[in-house]
Design an enzyme around this catalytic site. Structure first.
Site, PDB file in Angstrom:
ATOM      1  N   CYS A 102       0.640  -1.375  -0.061  1.00  0.00           N
ATOM      2  CA  CYS A 102       0.168   0.006  -0.040  1.00  0.00           C
ATOM      3  C   CYS A 102       0.973   1.170   0.094  1.00  0.00           C
ATOM      4  O   CYS A 102       0.474   2.460  -0.166  1.00  0.00           O
ATOM      5  CB  CYS A 102      -0.872   0.134   1.255  1.00  0.00           C
ATOM      6  SG  CYS A 102      -0.119  -0.009   2.839  1.00  0.00           S
TER       7      CYS A 102
ATOM      8  N   CYS B  82      -3.092   5.196   5.958  1.00  0.00           N
ATOM      9  CA  CYS B  82      -4.367   5.161   6.145  1.00  0.00           C
ATOM     10  C   CYS B  82      -5.038   5.443   7.536  1.00  0.00           C
ATOM     11  O   CYS B  82      -4.092   5.496   8.476  1.00  0.00           O
ATOM     12  CB  CYS B  82      -4.791   3.537   5.591  1.00  0.00           C
ATOM     13  SG  CYS B  82      -4.465   2.494   6.886  1.00  0.00           S
TER      14      CYS B  82
ATOM     15  N   CYS C 169      -2.482  -3.122   8.821  1.00  0.00           N
ATOM     16  CA  CYS C 169      -1.903  -1.771   9.326  1.00  0.00           C
ATOM     17  C   CYS C 169      -1.622  -1.683  10.654  1.00  0.00           C
ATOM     18  O   CYS C 169      -0.374  -0.992  10.919  1.00  0.00           O
ATOM     19  CB  CYS C 169      -3.227  -1.031   9.151  1.00  0.00           C
ATOM     20  SG  CYS C 169      -4.341  -1.123   7.634  1.00  0.00           S
TER      21      CYS C 169
END
Ligand code: FES
Length: 147
Positions: free
Chosen positions: A35, A60, A104
């Site tokens: 990402c 994010c 994440c």
């Protein structure tokens, strides 16, 4: 059920411990190759206690919430306690993350571990290198270390 818990939204909208520590005891930066998100965690250590932890995350909302929660969880703890923190602990403290966002939280665990390793290296503190597995493939996503 909402996709994100209230705690995730709270830590995303009002992240704790954002910023940089000047002359940190240890710093760790990691990124997710897929990402492209990057997380950097700074530690200030006194007498083996993490007296301050801050982060800069270019990523994010889940990564920001994970960094915020993770830094909260290690402040006031020993270096060894910080090292024992897993991404699952962070996810639990956030009341969960969607499956496709678990990676994440892995960034937070890895950034803390990398920062502790930096602290150990700077202070010539011996450690078992196996505690910091390079190229750990346990996670569903590939991560790269940049420090
Ligand atoms: Fe990259 Fe969350 S999507 S860290």
């Amino acid at each position: 059920m909402a996709l994100y818990s209230e705690k995730v939204m709270d830590h995303f909208k009002n992240p704790r411990n954002v910023g940089e520590i000047e002359n940190p005891s240890g710093v760790g930066q990691v990124g997710n190759a897929k990402c492209g998100d990057i997380m950097k965690i700074y530690l200030q250590v006194e007498n083996n206690i993490i007296v301050d932890a801050k982060f800069e995350t270019f990523g994010c909302g889940s990564a920001i919430a994970s960094s915020s929660m993770a830094t909260e969880m290690i402040r006031g703890r020993t270096v060894e306690e910080a090292l024992a923190l897993t991404n699952r602990d962070v996810v639990t403290a956030l009341d969960g993350l969607p499956n496709h966002k678990i990676h994440c939280s892995v960034l937070a665990e890895e950034a803390i571990k990398t920062a502790v390793k930096d602290y150990y290296d700077k202070n010539n503190i011996p450690y078992d290198p196996a505690m910091f597995p390079e190229g750990d493939h346990d996670h569903e996503e590939e991560h790269i270390r940049m420090v």
